[in-house]
Design a protein around this motif. Structure first.
Motif, PDB file in Angstrom:
ATOM      1  N   CYS A 105      31.718  35.498  31.470  1.00 48.37           N
ATOM      2  CA  CYS A 105      32.688  35.291  32.543  1.00 48.37           C
ATOM      3  C   CYS A 105      34.023  35.867  32.101  1.00 48.37           C
ATOM      4  O   CYS A 105      34.357  35.915  30.906  1.00 48.37           O
ATOM      5  N   ASN A 106      34.791  36.351  33.084  1.00 51.42           N
ATOM      6  CA  ASN A 106      36.026  37.073  32.787  1.00 51.42           C
ATOM      7  C   ASN A 106      37.020  36.889  33.930  1.00 51.42           C
ATOM      8  O   ASN A 106      36.710  36.253  34.945  1.00 51.42           O
ATOM      9  N   TYR A 110      36.586  35.160  37.961  1.00 50.45           N
ATOM     10  CA  TYR A 110      37.307  33.996  38.493  1.00 50.45           C
ATOM     11  C   TYR A 110      38.183  34.383  39.678  1.00 50.45           C
ATOM     12  O   TYR A 110      38.340  33.603  40.627  1.00 50.45           O
ATOM     13  N   SER A 121      38.222  32.146  29.994  1.00 50.24           N
ATOM     14  CA  SER A 121      36.977  32.868  30.225  1.00 50.24           C
ATOM     15  C   SER A 121      36.269  33.094  28.897  1.00 50.24           C
ATOM     16  O   SER A 121      36.886  33.060  27.821  1.00 50.24           O
ATOM     17  N   GLN A 188      33.259  27.774  32.635  1.00 52.59           N
ATOM     18  CA  GLN A 188      32.944  27.853  34.066  1.00 52.59           C
ATOM     19  C   GLN A 188      32.927  26.454  34.692  1.00 52.59           C
ATOM     20  O   GLN A 188      32.139  25.585  34.322  1.00 52.59           O
TER      21      GLN A 188
END
Length: 214
Positions: A105-106, A110, A121, A188
């Motif tokens: 995730c980055n 988001y 992240s 997350q």
């Protein structure tokens, strides 16, 4: 670790991998790291980099090519960009299959999910963890996603499943070379990748060395 293995290893260090944060640790070949998931729901992004050449690191595309699978298991060591084993799972009490398909995730993910302002992240956690060891790396490699359940449907689409590991599940990872292991306790909290309550949680790390080693 298994009782018979524990007699051959000594505990060197223990630390908390706090919810939403990352950590990188130097490991010598033969050392083992126990990664415990107290709630069973927390996804952990994972990378390894060789200490001799930081540009040799765990490669998910080479992993899938070498093993002809999309899941990391105790039968499929994580291989490097040079297709040699860097990390093996020597014990696994989780659901037993770990994802290699989803990216870390980055910030852009988001933003697409509607977040305004900064959100932690896995990509940032990787680079912060490496920075603590004095290392800068220009990109974010694809991670192995421990405790994350992702299946491929018959039509080729991905099915993001809820976590399937029981509370207290753990992995024991063995370094097959002198490497840096990097972890992100995934932050997350918008999608249910960390459970239906969308709550990131702490995990635990214990590092062991073979008995009698320096």
């Amino acid at each position: 670790m298994k009782r018979e293995d524990a007699m051959d290893y000594r505990l060197d260090d223990s630390l908390v991998l706090a919810a939403g944060t990352g950590k990188a640790v130097r490991m010598r070949a033969g050392q083992r790291l126990k990664l415990t998931n107290p709630f069973g729901t927390q996804a952990i992004d994972f990378w390894a980099f060789t200490q001799a050449d930081i540009y040799e690191f765990t490669s998910m595309d080479n992993f899938r090519s070498v093993h002809s699978t999309v899941h990391v298991t105790s039968d499929t060591p994580l291989v490097s960009t040079k297709r040699r084993p860097l990390v093996s799972i020597v014990e696994d009490t989780s659901s037993g299959r770990h994802d290699t398909l989803l990216c870390a995730c980055n910030a852009d993910i988001y933003r697409q999910l509607g977040v305004t302002g900064y959100h932690r992240s896995c990509a940032d956690n990787l680079h912060k963890g490496l920075a603590e060891l004095g290392i800068r790396f220009p990109v974010t490699p694809a991670p192995a996603n421990f405790f994350m359940c992702v299946d491929v449907r018959a039509d080729g689409s991905l099915d993001r499943l809820l976590p399937a590991s029981k509370p207290g599940s753990y992995l024991v990872l063995q370094a097959e070379a002198d490497i840096i292991m990097a972890f992100s306790c995934c932050p997350q909290d918008i999608t249910p990748i960390n459970g239906e309550d969308r709550t990131p949680r702490d995990c635990l790390i214990d590092i062991f060395s073979p008995a009698g080693s320096a």
